[in-house]
Scaffold this active site. Structure first.
Site, mmCIF file in Angstrom:
data_model
loop_
_atom_site.group_PDB
_atom_site.id
_atom_site.type_symbol
_atom_site.label_atom_id
_atom_site.label_comp_id
_atom_site.label_asym_id
_atom_site.label_seq_id
_atom_site.Cartn_x
_atom_site.Cartn_y
_atom_site.Cartn_z
ATOM 1 N N THR A 1 0.820 -1.213 0.000
ATOM 2 C CA THR A 1 0.000 0.000 0.000
ATOM 3 C C THR A 1 0.859 1.270 0.000
ATOM 4 O O THR A 1 1.976 1.273 0.548
ATOM 5 C CB THR A 1 -0.902 -0.013 1.257
ATOM 6 O OG1 THR A 1 -1.477 1.273 1.444
ATOM 7 C CG2 THR A 1 -0.127 -0.352 2.533
ATOM 8 N N GLU B 1 0.359 3.543 1.917
ATOM 9 C CA GLU B 1 0.405 4.014 3.306
ATOM 10 C C GLU B 1 1.736 3.703 3.991
ATOM 11 O O GLU B 1 2.035 4.270 5.036
ATOM 12 C CB GLU B 1 -0.761 3.420 4.106
ATOM 13 C CG GLU B 1 -2.103 3.848 3.536
ATOM 14 C CD GLU B 1 -3.255 3.758 4.512
ATOM 15 O OE1 GLU B 1 -3.012 3.565 5.715
ATOM 16 O OE2 GLU B 1 -4.405 3.885 4.057
ATOM 17 N N TYR C 1 -1.999 -0.504 11.135
ATOM 18 C CA TYR C 1 -2.241 -1.139 9.826
ATOM 19 C C TYR C 1 -1.040 -0.960 8.910
ATOM 20 O O TYR C 1 -0.474 -1.926 8.391
ATOM 21 C CB TYR C 1 -3.502 -0.567 9.155
ATOM 22 C CG TYR C 1 -3.511 -0.820 7.664
ATOM 23 C CD1 TYR C 1 -3.641 -2.118 7.172
ATOM 24 C CD2 TYR C 1 -3.316 0.214 6.742
ATOM 25 C CE1 TYR C 1 -3.593 -2.377 5.806
ATOM 26 C CE2 TYR C 1 -3.275 -0.032 5.378
ATOM 27 C CZ TYR C 1 -3.409 -1.328 4.918
ATOM 28 O OH TYR C 1 -3.348 -1.580 3.564
ATOM 29 N N LYS D 1 1.728 -3.648 7.343
ATOM 30 C CA LYS D 1 1.966 -3.870 5.912
ATOM 31 C C LYS D 1 3.441 -3.639 5.580
ATOM 32 O O LYS D 1 4.015 -4.360 4.756
ATOM 33 C CB LYS D 1 1.087 -2.943 5.061
ATOM 34 C CG LYS D 1 -0.386 -3.295 5.054
ATOM 35 C CD LYS D 1 -0.687 -4.655 4.462
ATOM 36 C CE LYS D 1 -0.534 -4.717 2.964
ATOM 37 N NZ LYS D 1 -0.884 -6.077 2.434
HETATM 38 O O1 DAU Z 1 -4.136 4.075 0.402
HETATM 39 C C1 DAU Z 1 -4.357 2.693 0.266
HETATM 40 C C2 DAU Z 1 -5.197 2.262 1.431
HETATM 41 O O2 DAU Z 1 -6.522 2.740 1.188
HETATM 42 C C3 DAU Z 1 -5.226 0.751 1.649
HETATM 43 O O3 DAU Z 1 -3.935 0.319 1.985
HETATM 44 C C4 DAU Z 1 -6.182 0.402 2.793
HETATM 45 O O4 DAU Z 1 -6.274 -0.991 2.952
HETATM 46 C C5 DAU Z 1 -7.543 0.974 2.493
HETATM 47 O O5 DAU Z 1 -8.410 0.733 3.587
HETATM 48 C C6 DAU Z 1 -7.462 2.467 2.198
HETATM 49 O O6 DAU Z 1 -7.100 3.187 3.416
HETATM 50 P P1 DAU Z 1 -7.814 4.543 3.853
HETATM 51 O O7 DAU Z 1 -7.731 4.658 5.315
HETATM 52 O O8 DAU Z 1 -7.323 5.691 3.043
HETATM 53 O O9 DAU Z 1 -9.317 4.202 3.364
HETATM 54 P P2 DAU Z 1 -10.732 4.507 4.029
HETATM 55 O O10 DAU Z 1 -11.768 4.159 3.001
HETATM 56 O O11 DAU Z 1 -10.873 3.912 5.377
HETATM 57 O O12 DAU Z 1 -10.698 6.088 4.213
HETATM 58 C C7 DAU Z 1 -10.494 6.965 3.122
HETATM 59 C C8 DAU Z 1 -10.442 8.371 3.699
HETATM 60 O O13 DAU Z 1 -11.742 8.703 4.210
HETATM 61 C C9 DAU Z 1 -9.490 8.521 4.875
HETATM 62 O O14 DAU Z 1 -8.881 9.798 4.833
HETATM 63 C C10 DAU Z 1 -10.386 8.418 6.094
HETATM 64 C C11 DAU Z 1 -11.699 9.007 5.597
HETATM 65 N N1 DAU Z 1 -12.908 8.428 6.223
HETATM 66 C C12 DAU Z 1 -13.062 7.090 6.187
HETATM 67 C C13 DAU Z 1 -14.162 6.496 6.774
HETATM 68 C C14 DAU Z 1 -14.340 4.992 6.756
HETATM 69 C C15 DAU Z 1 -13.853 9.267 6.805
HETATM 70 O O15 DAU Z 1 -13.726 10.520 6.819
HETATM 71 N N2 DAU Z 1 -14.942 8.673 7.396
HETATM 72 C C16 DAU Z 1 -15.132 7.322 7.409
HETATM 73 O O16 DAU Z 1 -16.148 6.859 7.991
#
Ligand code: DAU
Length: 318
Positions: free
Chosen positions: A99, A101, A123, A127
């Site tokens: 990733t 990240e 996380y 990774k």
């Molecule tokens: O960048 C690659 C990564 O993308 C992968 O390695 C991870 O497995 C994958 O989960 C994803 O990580 P993020 O943390 O960026 O994805 P997430 O969809 O959880 O969140 C995207 C953005 O949205 C992040 O800045 C947090 C924000 N968010 C997320 C959720 C679930 C919110 O503001 N509210 C939420 O409820």
């Protein structure tokens, strides 16, 4: 091999898809930490793609060892189990799917593959650990390991804990969209099919021991994505609920993809059309996501992750 949260319907679908392969694909359900299951699954394979992971940042932050521990177990120990079996079976390529990240927060510019790994959540640290174990098998055992570092991936069938499927399914139910902090964090969005083409190319043409960034080139704030979703579903802005930020939340990830491009990859998709198609897919496939969101484990996770956040954000009464 699937993550432990895959629903029965997903498993049946994966089984059906793989059984339909012309070369007689085989579906084995198992845990990558279980050496016996891994031996059975890997038997006769020449290439291993490790997509299996604990992948959700919020779950890794939930404050009890059962959560962060599961990340270390699957994303580090599980990779080791796979590598040992791959070594025993002399596989021709081992692709560790990682990733963006692992680079940590990138306030400006774009990460290149030689940048230091500075992960900042349990996380991303797990990774990074998985990558380092994989790379050590290249150095110590001459195993043909290739690492890919992908950006935020989206498309149909994404588990409804991630931003896009969560916000779409909540909006369809007229439920609040819990936006962390100011919502100005930036992510680079990549369609699952472009991501998979990059991973396949890295397997076919990548140099053992090397890592390859794969990013969609669609850098957006979380607010941008949320606005797109609301507009596509014709839902009001008032559904956005600003809640307490994710602890240690990385503001931005951004990848330089020159290295995978030099192998012949480039993103091929139209971002706006893909978001619209994905939103439409969730609208049309409620029968897929509704049971996942109704599942007791999901409900418990949702309550724990979001309940306190919303309270923290309420204005002080005095
Ligand atoms: O960048 C690659 C990564 O993308 C992968 O390695 C991870 O497995 C994958 O989960 C994803 O990580 P993020 O943390 O960026 O994805 P997430 O969809 O959880 O969140 C995207 C953005 O949205 C992040 O800045 C947090 C924000 N968010 C997320 C959720 C679930 C919110 O503001 N509210 C939420 O409820």
């Amino acid at each position: 091999m699937r993550s432990r949260r895959a629903g029965q319907a997903d498993l049946r679908r994966a089984h059906k898809n793989l059984s339909g392969l012309e070369d007689g694909g085989r579906f084995v359900r198992g845990d990558i930490c279980d050496a016996k299951a891994v031996e059975e699954a890997m038997n006769g394979c020449d290439t291993v793609f490790n997509f299996a992971a604990e992948s959700h940042v919020d779950r890794s932050l939930m404050g009890d060892p059962a959560h962060a521990g599961a990340f270390v177990q699957t994303d580090v120990y599980g990779v080791y189990v796979l590598l040992e079996e791959a070594k025993r079976q002399n596989v021709k390529k081992f692709v560790q799917v990682s990733t963006d990240e692992v680079y940590g927060d990138v306030s400006e510019g774009h990460s290149v593959e030689t940048d230091p790994l500075e992960p900042r959540s349990p996380y991303s640290a797990s990774k990074a650990g998985g990558e380092l174990i994989a790379r050590s098998y290249f150095v110590s055992h001459d195993m043909p390991v290739v690492i890919t570092r992908g950006s935020n991936t989206f498309g149909p069938y994404q588990y409804p804990e991630k931003l896009l499927p969560l916000f779409v399914s909540n909006a369809l139910d007229d439920q609040p969209l819990p936006m962390y902090g100011d919502g100005l964090q930036r992510r680079d969005w990549l369609h699952a099919e472009d991501h998979c083409r990059g991973i396949l190319l890295a397997a076919e043409a990548g140099t053992p021991g090397e890592a390859y960034n794969i990013g969609g080139g669609n850098e957006k704030t979380n607010r941008d994505i949320t606005q797109m979703i609301l507009q596509l579903l014709d839902k009001p802005q008032s559904l956005i609920q600003t809640v307490a930020d994710r602890p240690g939340h990385d503001r931005r990830y951004a990848l330089n993809c020159d290295k995978i491009r030099a192998l012949g990859w480039q993103p091929s998709r139209d971002f706006g059309a893909d978001v619209a198609a994905t939103v439409e897919w969730y609208r049309a496939n409620e029968a897929w996501w509704r049971p996942l969101k109704n599942d007791a484990e999901y409900q418990q996770y949702y309550k724990r992750n979001y309940e306190n956040r919303a309270q923290e954000q309420q204005p002080a009464s005095r």
